[in-house]
Design a protein around this motif. Structure first.
Motif, mmCIF file in Angstrom:
data_model
loop_
_atom_site.group_PDB
_atom_site.id
_atom_site.type_symbol
_atom_site.label_atom_id
_atom_site.label_comp_id
_atom_site.label_asym_id
_atom_site.label_seq_id
_atom_site.Cartn_x
_atom_site.Cartn_y
_atom_site.Cartn_z
ATOM 1 N N ASP A 1 -5.236 2.957 4.491
ATOM 2 C CA ASP A 1 -4.397 3.124 3.297
ATOM 3 C C ASP A 1 -5.027 2.448 2.084
ATOM 4 O OD1 ASP A 1 -2.446 4.614 4.544
ATOM 5 O OD2 ASP A 1 -1.096 2.917 4.889
ATOM 6 N N ASP B 1 0.814 -1.220 0.000
ATOM 7 C CA ASP B 1 0.000 0.000 0.000
ATOM 8 C C ASP B 1 0.845 1.267 0.000
ATOM 9 O OD1 ASP B 1 -2.539 -1.534 0.318
ATOM 10 O OD2 ASP B 1 -1.606 -2.054 2.221
ATOM 11 N N LYS B 2 1.913 1.297 0.778
ATOM 12 C CA LYS B 2 2.764 2.485 0.827
ATOM 13 C C LYS B 2 3.418 2.737 -0.528
ATOM 14 C CE LYS B 2 2.044 3.430 5.170
ATOM 15 N NZ LYS B 2 1.161 4.592 5.531
ATOM 16 N N LEU C 1 0.963 4.251 -2.827
ATOM 17 C CA LEU C 1 0.648 5.628 -2.422
ATOM 18 C C LEU C 1 1.905 6.484 -2.278
ATOM 19 C CD1 LEU C 1 -2.044 4.799 0.289
ATOM 20 C CD2 LEU C 1 -2.473 5.935 -1.911
ATOM 21 N N HIS D 1 -7.738 4.459 0.801
ATOM 22 C CA HIS D 1 -7.183 5.666 0.187
ATOM 23 C C HIS D 1 -6.918 5.418 -1.292
ATOM 24 C CE1 HIS D 1 -3.979 9.105 0.518
ATOM 25 N NE2 HIS D 1 -4.747 9.229 -0.539
#
Length: 300
Positions: free
Chosen positions: A271, A226-227, A230, A274
């Protein structure tokens, strides 16, 4: 009043057009996210998040000691996670959780007795008899997570597990490289595979090649990426296009690989929502839960 030179007028006009285009793109992203949230929440007004299925998580020995069955269900309820794939070391965590919440847990068989088995399970021939006995109980619907890479692709234990999965029509969760995926499909061309962590090497060109090679039998989960998705503060445009082009092939997942991961589950789900919010609503819902229903062959 001083006149603006003609050349400047052209430049200013182009600049305004670019700004307007950027505003329209940003508006489209925002509208998609709002519609996804609103449409999903309308299906469950009591939830604080749109519904997802967690397609890859664990409830290992340390987790059972730190997070009770009740707390697990509270976490799932709070995040509107309708179903969750659980595989554990040892399997007792999976079985206890499945007994406690049979309608929420998708139990996968782990072949690891302890964490040490993650390194060398593929060389331990006893795994096959153990797996046969476990599957015979009828308490598992899939096999994995299996950690294995190219150097061990000719393992007779891997071959035996793929054949067991074929015999019992079970999907498999695989943590490995592309060579392992190829090997599994050479053993059983109709295997049903969930490739963990955006393929362990999250490169769009590689994943596209593999999805095209196995159009009917390979899915990919997004866990622990996820990081990366994003990195710019919103869903990377290349990943957005890729997810849209292959909208039926990805499953969202959290992967509770540690006690801390259970403790921060809410943050991980945030996240996920998001970047899901940057996709068209229909695509987001496919990744959030509809594709999981297909992969696990479950209607609800």
């Amino acid at each position: 009043m001083q006149k603006i030179p003609a050349g400047w007028k052209t430049t200013l006009s182009k600049t305004m057009q670019i700004k307007q285009a950027n505003i329209l793109v940003a508006s489209a992203f925002f509208s998609a996210g709002v519609f996804y949230q609103a449409n999903a929440l309308a299906q469950n007004p009591n939830a604080s998040h749109p519904m997802i299925w967690d397609a890859h998580s664990h409830y290992a020995k340390a987790d059972t000691e730190a997070v009770s069955h009740d707390e697990v269900i509270q976490i799932l309820d709070r995040n509107n996670v309708q179903k969750i794939l659980i595989t554990s070391t040892p399997n007792s965590g999976t079985l206890k959780l499945a007994k406690f919440a049979p309608n929420r847990i998708i139990p996968f068989l782990s072949v690891y007795r302890t964490k040490a088995d993650k390194r060398d399970w593929m060389h331990r021939i006893e795994v096959l008899d153990e797996a046969k006995k476990a599957i015979a109980t009828g308490r598992y619907v899939g096999i994995g997570e299996l950690h294995i890479f190219a150097k061990d692709k000719k393992s007779p234990v891997l071959k035996g597990l793929v054949e067991l999965a074929k015999e019992h029509q079970m999907p498999m969760l695989i943590h490995g490289d592309a060579e392992i995926i190829d090997e599994i499909f050479s053993i059983d061309p109709k295997a049903r595979i969930l490739w963990a962590h955006l393929g362990t090497q999250p490169k769009i060109s590689l994943l596209k090649t593999m999805l095209d090679k196995y159009p009917d039998n390979l899915w990919i989960d997004t866990s622990v990426r996820d990081k990366q998705l994003l990195a710019t503060g919103r869903l990377d445009s290349q990943w957005r296009e890729f997810f849209m082009d292959y909208e039926t092939r990805f499953l969202v997942a959290i992967d509770t690989f540690s006690v801390n991961r259970w403790k921060t589950y809410d943050s991980v789900v945030k996240d996920i929502h998001h970047w899901l919010g940057d996709l068209p609503a229909g695509v987001a819902q496919k990744l959030a839960h509809e594709n999981a229903k297909t992969f696990f062959a479950l209607e609800k």
